[in-house]
Design a protein around this motif. Structure first.
Motif, PDB file in Angstrom:
ATOM      1  N   HIS A  55       0.850  -1.205   0.000  1.00 32.13           N
ATOM      2  CA  HIS A  55       0.000   0.000   0.000  1.00 32.13           C
ATOM      3  C   HIS A  55       0.878   1.244   0.000  1.00 32.13           C
ATOM      4  O   HIS A  55       0.678   2.164  -0.787  1.00 32.13           O
ATOM      5  CB  HIS A  55      -0.861   0.054   1.263  1.00 32.13           C
ATOM      6  N   THR A  56       1.856   1.258   0.918  1.00 30.67           N
ATOM      7  CA  THR A  56       2.741   2.407   1.058  1.00 30.67           C
ATOM      8  C   THR A  56       3.549   2.629  -0.215  1.00 30.67           C
ATOM      9  O   THR A  56       3.716   3.762  -0.666  1.00 30.67           O
ATOM     10  CB  THR A  56       3.694   2.202   2.254  1.00 30.67           C
ATOM     11  N   GLY A  57       4.036   1.549  -0.813  1.00 32.36           N
ATOM     12  CA  GLY A  57       4.803   1.664  -2.053  1.00 32.36           C
ATOM     13  C   GLY A  57       3.968   2.201  -3.201  1.00 32.36           C
ATOM     14  O   GLY A  57       4.441   3.031  -3.988  1.00 32.36           O
ATOM     15  N   GLN A  62       2.669   6.676  -6.736  1.00 32.28           N
ATOM     16  CA  GLN A  62       1.667   7.597  -7.283  1.00 32.28           C
ATOM     17  C   GLN A  62       2.029   9.041  -6.948  1.00 32.28           C
ATOM     18  O   GLN A  62       1.872   9.938  -7.773  1.00 32.28           O
ATOM     19  CB  GLN A  62       0.268   7.262  -6.748  1.00 32.28           C
ATOM     20  N   GLU A  63       2.542   9.277  -5.745  1.00 26.85           N
ATOM     21  CA  GLU A  63       2.947  10.629  -5.365  1.00 26.85           C
ATOM     22  C   GLU A  63       4.117  11.106  -6.228  1.00 26.85           C
ATOM     23  O   GLU A  63       4.155  12.264  -6.655  1.00 26.85           O
ATOM     24  CB  GLU A  63       3.330  10.678  -3.887  1.00 26.85           C
ATOM     25  N   ALA A  64       5.067  10.214  -6.523  1.00 25.42           N
ATOM     26  CA  ALA A  64       6.197  10.579  -7.392  1.00 25.42           C
ATOM     27  C   ALA A  64       5.698  10.932  -8.797  1.00 25.42           C
ATOM     28  O   ALA A  64       6.155  11.914  -9.396  1.00 25.42           O
ATOM     29  CB  ALA A  64       7.206   9.440  -7.448  1.00 25.42           C
ATOM     30  N   ILE A  65       4.769  10.151  -9.316  1.00 23.28           N
ATOM     31  CA  ILE A  65       4.195  10.433 -10.636  1.00 23.28           C
ATOM     32  C   ILE A  65       3.488  11.777 -10.626  1.00 23.28           C
ATOM     33  O   ILE A  65       3.649  12.599 -11.535  1.00 23.28           O
ATOM     34  CB  ILE A  65       3.242   9.298 -11.070  1.00 23.28           C
ATOM     35  N   ASN A  66       2.690  12.030  -9.570  1.00 26.32           N
ATOM     36  CA  ASN A  66       1.971  13.302  -9.463  1.00 26.32           C
ATOM     37  C   ASN A  66       2.933  14.475  -9.377  1.00 26.32           C
ATOM     38  O   ASN A  66       2.682  15.535  -9.967  1.00 26.32           O
ATOM     39  CB  ASN A  66       1.044  13.294  -8.248  1.00 26.32           C
ATOM     40  N   CYS A  67       4.034  14.310  -8.644  1.00 29.45           N
ATOM     41  CA  CYS A  67       5.024  15.386  -8.521  1.00 29.45           C
ATOM     42  C   CYS A  67       5.662  15.695  -9.870  1.00 29.45           C
ATOM     43  O   CYS A  67       5.862  16.865 -10.213  1.00 29.45           O
ATOM     44  CB  CYS A  67       6.095  15.019  -7.500  1.00 29.45           C
ATOM     45  N   LYS A  68       5.977  14.664 -10.643  1.00 28.46           N
ATOM     46  CA  LYS A  68       6.550  14.887 -11.972  1.00 28.46           C
ATOM     47  C   LYS A  68       5.568  15.637 -12.872  1.00 28.46           C
ATOM     48  O   LYS A  68       5.950  16.554 -13.603  1.00 28.46           O
ATOM     49  CB  LYS A  68       6.940  13.557 -12.618  1.00 28.46           C
ATOM     50  N   GLN A  69       4.290  15.272 -12.803  1.00 26.82           N
ATOM     51  CA  GLN A  69       3.275  15.954 -13.596  1.00 26.82           C
ATOM     52  C   GLN A  69       3.134  17.406 -13.146  1.00 26.82           C
ATOM     53  O   GLN A  69       2.983  18.312 -13.979  1.00 26.82           O
ATOM     54  CB  GLN A  69       1.935  15.232 -13.487  1.00 26.82           C
TER      55      GLN A  69
END
Length: 109
Positions: A55-57, A62-69
């Motif tokens: 879950h944490t991973g 998803q947070e890393a992907i959102n930050c890149k976007q």
């Protein structure tokens, strides 16, 4: 509850849903888990559902992907603001030059 009332010992039991904050629309609340014990093969939950480290991973990925976007959006917004500022500066400079009686062609690099 495992092992009682016909529930297998190794069965997935969803997290307890607490009443505080129940009405806020947080996607990470256990309320959104739409899983039925009968749907799980062999009564064993998949890792994405039953393993908290997975879950944490998933959340971290998803947070890393959102930050890149977000960075891409910020970069595009920066370029748009620079282009807008350049056109406003050029128009203001031209207006000032015309109002002083001097016509100078000004281009900003």
């Amino acid at each position: 509850m495992r092992g009682k009332n016909g529930i297998l010992h190794g069965a997935y039991v969803p997290q307890e849903i607490k009443s505080e904050g129940l009405l806020k629309m947080d996607i990470n609340q256990p309320l959104w888990e739409d899983v039925y014990i009968a749907d799980l093969p062999d009564g064993k939950a998949p890792d994405w559902l039953g393993d908290e480290s997975v879950h944490t991973g998933i959340r971290a990925a998803q947070e890393a992907i959102n930050c890149k976007q977000d960075l891409l959006r910020c970069h595009a917004e920066h370029l748009n603001l620079c282009a807008w500022y350049r056109s406003e500066f050029t128009a203001t400079k031209r207006a000032c030059d015309l109002s002083s009686g001097v016509l100078v062609l000004f281009t900003m690099v």
